[in-house]
Design an enzyme around this catalytic site. Structure first.
Site, PDB file in Angstrom:
ATOM      1  N   ASN A   1     -98.440 -22.152  10.522  1.00  0.00           N
ATOM      2  CA  ASN A   1     -97.335 -22.386  11.198  1.00  0.00           C
ATOM      3  C   ASN A   1     -95.864 -22.044  10.698  1.00  0.00           C
ATOM      4  O   ASN A   1     -95.629 -22.340   9.451  1.00  0.00           O
ATOM      5  CB  ASN A   1     -97.145 -24.223  11.408  1.00  0.00           C
ATOM      6  CG  ASN A   1     -95.963 -24.476  12.107  1.00  0.00           C
ATOM      7  OD1 ASN A   1     -95.569 -25.632  12.095  1.00  0.00           O
ATOM      8  ND2 ASN A   1     -95.521 -23.667  13.088  1.00  0.00           N
ATOM      9  N   GLY A   2     -95.273 -21.363  11.393  1.00  0.00           N
ATOM     10  CA  GLY A   2     -94.072 -20.721  11.003  1.00  0.00           C
ATOM     11  C   GLY A   2     -93.959 -19.169  11.097  1.00  0.00           C
ATOM     12  O   GLY A   2     -94.959 -18.622  11.522  1.00  0.00           O
TER      13      GLY A   2
ATOM     14  N   CYS B   1     -96.316 -23.952  16.364  1.00  0.00           N
ATOM     15  CA  CYS B   1     -97.826 -24.209  16.222  1.00  0.00           C
ATOM     16  C   CYS B   1     -98.119 -25.286  15.565  1.00  0.00           C
ATOM     17  O   CYS B   1     -97.121 -26.046  14.912  1.00  0.00           O
ATOM     18  CB  CYS B   1     -98.345 -22.875  15.523  1.00  0.00           C
ATOM     19  SG  CYS B   1     -98.208 -21.380  15.978  1.00  0.00           S
TER      20      CYS B   1
ATOM     21  N   CYS C   1     -82.501 -27.192   7.664  1.00  0.00           N
ATOM     22  CA  CYS C   1     -82.006 -25.950   8.414  1.00  0.00           C
ATOM     23  C   CYS C   1     -81.229 -26.075   9.650  1.00  0.00           C
ATOM     24  O   CYS C   1     -82.151 -26.838  10.518  1.00  0.00           O
ATOM     25  CB  CYS C   1     -83.339 -25.221   8.791  1.00  0.00           C
ATOM     26  SG  CYS C   1     -82.995 -23.395   9.332  1.00  0.00           S
TER      27      CYS C   1
ATOM     28  N   SER D   1     -87.794 -35.070  27.228  1.00  0.00           N
ATOM     29  CA  SER D   1     -87.103 -34.776  25.913  1.00  0.00           C
ATOM     30  C   SER D   1     -85.878 -35.441  25.755  1.00  0.00           C
ATOM     31  O   SER D   1     -85.373 -35.551  24.420  1.00  0.00           O
ATOM     32  CB  SER D   1     -86.895 -33.101  26.148  1.00  0.00           C
ATOM     33  OG  SER D   1     -86.181 -33.005  27.401  1.00  0.00           O
TER      34      SER D   1
ATOM     35  N   CYS E   1     -86.606 -28.209   8.961  1.00  0.00           N
ATOM     36  CA  CYS E   1     -86.076 -27.724  10.389  1.00  0.00           C
ATOM     37  C   CYS E   1     -85.303 -29.075  10.928  1.00  0.00           C
ATOM     38  O   CYS E   1     -86.239 -29.906  11.220  1.00  0.00           O
ATOM     39  CB  CYS E   1     -87.241 -27.105  11.349  1.00  0.00           C
ATOM     40  SG  CYS E   1     -86.916 -26.909  12.986  1.00  0.00           S
TER      41      CYS E   1
ATOM     42  N   TYR F   1     -86.092 -31.846  18.948  1.00  0.00           N
ATOM     43  CA  TYR F   1     -87.066 -31.668  20.295  1.00  0.00           C
ATOM     44  C   TYR F   1     -88.552 -31.404  19.900  1.00  0.00           C
ATOM     45  O   TYR F   1     -89.279 -31.962  20.758  1.00  0.00           O
ATOM     46  CB  TYR F   1     -86.410 -30.178  20.876  1.00  0.00           C
ATOM     47  CG  TYR F   1     -87.336 -29.535  21.889  1.00  0.00           C
ATOM     48  CD1 TYR F   1     -87.540 -30.254  23.252  1.00  0.00           C
ATOM     49  CD2 TYR F   1     -88.214 -28.533  21.468  1.00  0.00           C
ATOM     50  CE1 TYR F   1     -88.548 -29.662  24.129  1.00  0.00           C
ATOM     51  CE2 TYR F   1     -89.171 -28.048  22.755  1.00  0.00           C
ATOM     52  CZ  TYR F   1     -89.369 -28.610  23.656  1.00  0.00           C
ATOM     53  OH  TYR F   1     -89.999 -28.115  24.957  1.00  0.00           O
TER      54      TYR F   1
ATOM     55  N   CYS G   1     -79.948 -22.646  13.775  1.00  0.00           N
ATOM     56  CA  CYS G   1     -79.855 -22.340  15.056  1.00  0.00           C
ATOM     57  C   CYS G   1     -78.709 -22.935  15.706  1.00  0.00           C
ATOM     58  O   CYS G   1     -77.933 -22.370  16.677  1.00  0.00           O
ATOM     59  CB  CYS G   1     -80.900 -22.848  15.877  1.00  0.00           C
ATOM     60  SG  CYS G   1     -81.367 -24.630  15.675  1.00  0.00           S
TER      61      CYS G   1
ATOM     62  N   CYS H   1     -83.729 -18.574  16.203  1.00  0.00           N
ATOM     63  CA  CYS H   1     -84.335 -18.943  14.948  1.00  0.00           C
ATOM     64  C   CYS H   1     -85.399 -18.055  14.482  1.00  0.00           C
ATOM     65  O   CYS H   1     -86.061 -17.227  15.334  1.00  0.00           O
ATOM     66  CB  CYS H   1     -85.338 -20.417  15.366  1.00  0.00           C
ATOM     67  SG  CYS H   1     -86.452 -20.749  14.033  1.00  0.00           S
TER      68      CYS H   1
ATOM     69  N   GLY I   1     -98.332 -26.262  20.867  1.00  0.00           N
ATOM     70  CA  GLY I   1     -98.751 -24.955  21.212  1.00  0.00           C
ATOM     71  C   GLY I   1     -99.901 -25.236  22.234  1.00  0.00           C
ATOM     72  O   GLY I   1    -100.928 -25.938  22.103  1.00  0.00           O
TER      73      GLY I   1
ATOM     74  N   ASP J   1     -79.697 -35.062  27.578  1.00  0.00           N
ATOM     75  CA  ASP J   1     -80.969 -34.093  27.211  1.00  0.00           C
ATOM     76  C   ASP J   1     -81.084 -33.755  25.713  1.00  0.00           C
ATOM     77  O   ASP J   1     -79.732 -33.854  25.056  1.00  0.00           O
ATOM     78  CB  ASP J   1     -81.123 -32.778  27.880  1.00  0.00           C
ATOM     79  CG  ASP J   1     -82.548 -32.138  28.213  1.00  0.00           C
ATOM     80  OD1 ASP J   1     -83.573 -32.873  27.534  1.00  0.00           O
ATOM     81  OD2 ASP J   1     -82.709 -31.062  28.794  1.00  0.00           O
ATOM     82  N   ASP J   2     -82.023 -33.476  25.177  1.00  0.00           N
ATOM     83  CA  ASP J   2     -81.961 -33.195  23.560  1.00  0.00           C
ATOM     84  C   ASP J   2     -81.391 -32.002  23.351  1.00  0.00           C
ATOM     85  O   ASP J   2     -80.619 -31.836  22.218  1.00  0.00           O
ATOM     86  CB  ASP J   2     -83.706 -32.977  23.064  1.00  0.00           C
ATOM     87  CG  ASP J   2     -84.289 -31.941  23.691  1.00  0.00           C
ATOM     88  OD1 ASP J   2     -84.453 -31.702  24.861  1.00  0.00           O
ATOM     89  OD2 ASP J   2     -84.301 -30.760  22.831  1.00  0.00           O
TER      90      ASP J   2
HETATM   91  P1  AMP Z   1     -82.608 -24.397  29.303  1.00  0.00           P
HETATM   92  O1  AMP Z   1     -83.028 -24.863  30.531  1.00  0.00           O
HETATM   93  O2  AMP Z   1     -82.985 -22.998  28.806  1.00  0.00           O
HETATM   94  O3  AMP Z   1     -81.278 -24.787  28.586  1.00  0.00           O
HETATM   95  O4  AMP Z   1     -83.611 -25.260  27.955  1.00  0.00           O
HETATM   96  C1  AMP Z   1     -83.372 -26.716  27.717  1.00  0.00           C
HETATM   97  C2  AMP Z   1     -84.662 -27.472  28.069  1.00  0.00           C
HETATM   98  O5  AMP Z   1     -85.659 -26.819  27.404  1.00  0.00           O
HETATM   99  C3  AMP Z   1     -84.276 -28.715  27.370  1.00  0.00           C
HETATM  100  O6  AMP Z   1     -84.823 -29.636  28.395  1.00  0.00           O
HETATM  101  C4  AMP Z   1     -85.023 -28.908  26.066  1.00  0.00           C
HETATM  102  O7  AMP Z   1     -85.731 -30.134  25.955  1.00  0.00           O
HETATM  103  C5  AMP Z   1     -86.059 -27.741  26.309  1.00  0.00           C
HETATM  104  N1  AMP Z   1     -86.386 -26.958  25.107  1.00  0.00           N
HETATM  105  C6  AMP Z   1     -85.496 -26.863  24.095  1.00  0.00           C
HETATM  106  N2  AMP Z   1     -85.935 -25.949  23.107  1.00  0.00           N
HETATM  107  C7  AMP Z   1     -87.197 -25.398  23.540  1.00  0.00           C
HETATM  108  C8  AMP Z   1     -87.836 -24.466  23.296  1.00  0.00           C
HETATM  109  N3  AMP Z   1     -87.711 -23.888  21.927  1.00  0.00           N
HETATM  110  N4  AMP Z   1     -89.149 -24.105  24.150  1.00  0.00           N
HETATM  111  C9  AMP Z   1     -89.301 -24.885  25.095  1.00  0.00           C
HETATM  112  N5  AMP Z   1     -88.237 -25.699  25.443  1.00  0.00           N
HETATM  113  C10 AMP Z   1     -87.276 -26.137  24.882  1.00  0.00           C
END
Ligand code: AMP
Length: 456
Positions: A104-105, A2, A436, A286, A238, A244, A439, A385, A30, A348-349
């Site tokens: 937030n949290g 949030c 932290c 991302s 965090c 991300y 995860c 998380c 959010g 990707d991140d």
């Molecule tokens: P997935 O397709 O489920 O493996 O999700 C990975 C993708 O979702 C990556 O491109 C991330 O940038 C993005 N992502 C990572 N964490 C979150 C999150 N908590 N909520 C929404 N998107 C996320």
């Protein structure tokens, strides 16, 4: 997940338009709902609604309201579901005057506290963990409001970055572990509090500093007073905010999110993550910065090889069978001709359920790449998380269910590499005991038992 924003003008200027603009800058934190609260003649006033900031609130209307102190919130539901009444800020006029909070949290002992409060006679209006803070304050009707807030915060566990309106004060509070970010900004005689520093830029304010873990800041006509609580042996800022969640133009706890993401990519390159003559592309948006960092470090070609349609949200396209088959192509499409006959390194991140990575690998292969190497600019996400980031349960977390080589086969990549937790901390520039990383490594905070609930 949030965003919170607060403003106080010591010279009495109206601040609600600043709150609106601040919330727009925090929209990435959010998209479910947005709201603002201020006080008027000893009464709390709240405007909130579902949707994006511009859908939930009217900038024109807010600009006309003469309030010199206000708070705002954008919500991504992690606790409390998607009911409209759970939109924040939450507010009430209690025994000591008006109060409103934006949080937030995630509070990890909210359920036990709510049960205790209900037993004491509290009638909950929401299913939001944040309401327990409000109720804990209201259940100390004779206490000085600020002391009631401090007592309430001593009873909650878990993560909170808060902005609170209490009579004529704006209060910013960060939990003693420092899970979620919170920063203070200033523009002349006006003070601001924000989840992220990027929101100060758009209202012409300067970042003053981060709110420290455990700090409670009271802002009123006289300026800012800091009240510190006893320090904890370590902090839990965090790490996923840097990976991300936060905007890259934010600086959190003195560390630039932008630099960190590029460094995460460079780390992947230093681990040998880029074959010779490969073309490097990031998942927009991302993975883009990590991809640039990787390509720079490896001396490889970076290409904007994946194009994203920014206007197709989840809600716009209905998942009929035909659309499902078109899958992610509606959102993401490879740039034609970029990958022909070459080895592709796609960055990707993070990888959560593995859906995105699986689709992108097949898409890049389909566009002519000789090989597709997937690189993830964080360690495997293996644990859920409990402190405010929306991660699925371990059963849905791909890296919790299989090894990296199995995962590589599952997404059909030629290779898959991550970075380690130590490398992540090094890229952020904070020691492990300041961050932290639960995860990634399951190193959760174990909170002390709080058996002193009674005694208001
Ligand atoms: P997935 O397709 O489920 O493996 O999700 C990975 C993708 O979702 C990556 O491109 C991330 O940038 C993005 N992502 C990572 N964490 C979150 C999150 N908590 N909520 C929404 N998107 C996320």
């Amino acid at each position: 997940m949030c965003g919170v924003f607060g403003a106080y003008s010591t010279k009495g200027s109206p601040v609600l338009e600043d709150i609106y603009l601040g919330l727009c800058a925090l929209q990435h934190r959010g998209q479910l709902s947005a709201g603002v609260a201020w006080t008027d003649d000893g009464t709390v006033r709240i405007k909130k609604g579902l949707g994006l900031v511009h859908e939930a609130l009217s900038q024109n209307e807010l600009a006309k309201i003469d309030a010199h102190a206000a708070i705002g919130h954008v919500r991504y539901a992690t606790a409390g579901g998607t009911r409209p009444e759970n939109c924040q800020p939450l507010g009430a006029d209690y025994a000591q005057g008006p109060i409103a909070i934006a949080h937030n949290g995630n509070l990890t002992n909210a359920r036990a506290l709510a049960a205790y409060l209900a037993y004491k006679g509290a009638i909950f209006q929401t299913t939001c963990d944040s309401e327990t803070i409000l109720q804990l304050i209201a259940h100390q009707p004779g206490a000085v409001p600020l002391e009631a807030l401090e007592t309430a915060l001593s009873k909650v566990e878990g993560a909170y970055s808060l902005v609170v309106l209490l009579n004529d004060c704006l209060i910013a509070a960060r939990d003693p572990w420092g899970f979620r970010p919170l920063a203070i900004g200033r523009r002349g005689e006006d003070y601001f509090v924000s989840s992220e520093s990027c929101a100060f830029d758009i209202i012409g304010a300067e970042m003053v500093r981060d709110v420290e873990p455990g700090e409670i800041l009271v802002i009123d006509k006289r300026g800012i007073i800091s009240r510190k609580r006893p320090p904890k042996p370590r902090h839990y800022r965090c790490a996923f905010e840097y990976v991300y969640f936060a905007r890259p133009d934010s600086v959190i706890d003195g560390r630039s999110v932008y630099r960190t993401r590029k460094e995460l990519g460079a780390t992947l390159a230093r681990c040998g993550g880029c074959p010779k003559n490969a073309v490097v592309a990031g998942m927009p948006d991302s993975g883009t910065l990590a991809a640039i960092g990787l390509a720079e470090e490896a001396g490889a070609d970076f290409e904007a090889g994946v194009v994203r349609n920014r206007y197709v949200g989840r809600t716009f396209i209905q998942p009929t069978q035909r659309v499902r088959e078109a899958g992610v192509k509606i959102k993401l499409n490879p740039q034609p001709g970029i990958f022909d006959g070459r080895e592709a390194v796609i960055v990707d991140d993070s990888l959560v359920r593995g859906t995105t990575a699986g689709r992108i690998v097949s898409m890049i292969r389909g566009s002519g790449a000789a090989k597709v190497h997937m690189r993830i600019a964080s360690p495997p996400v293996r644990f859920p998380c409990y402190y405010g980031i929306d991660t699925p349960t371990s059963a849905e977390l791909m890296a919790a269910q299989m090894s990296v080589p199995e995962l590589c086969r599952k997404i059909d990549a030629d290779s898959l590499e991550y970075i380690s937790c130590d490398e992540l901390c090094r890229a952020i520039g904070l020691p492990k005991d300041e961050l932290c990383t639960a995860c990634f490594d399951g190193d959760y905070l174990e909170e002390e038992e709080k058996n002193d609930l009674l005694g208001f």
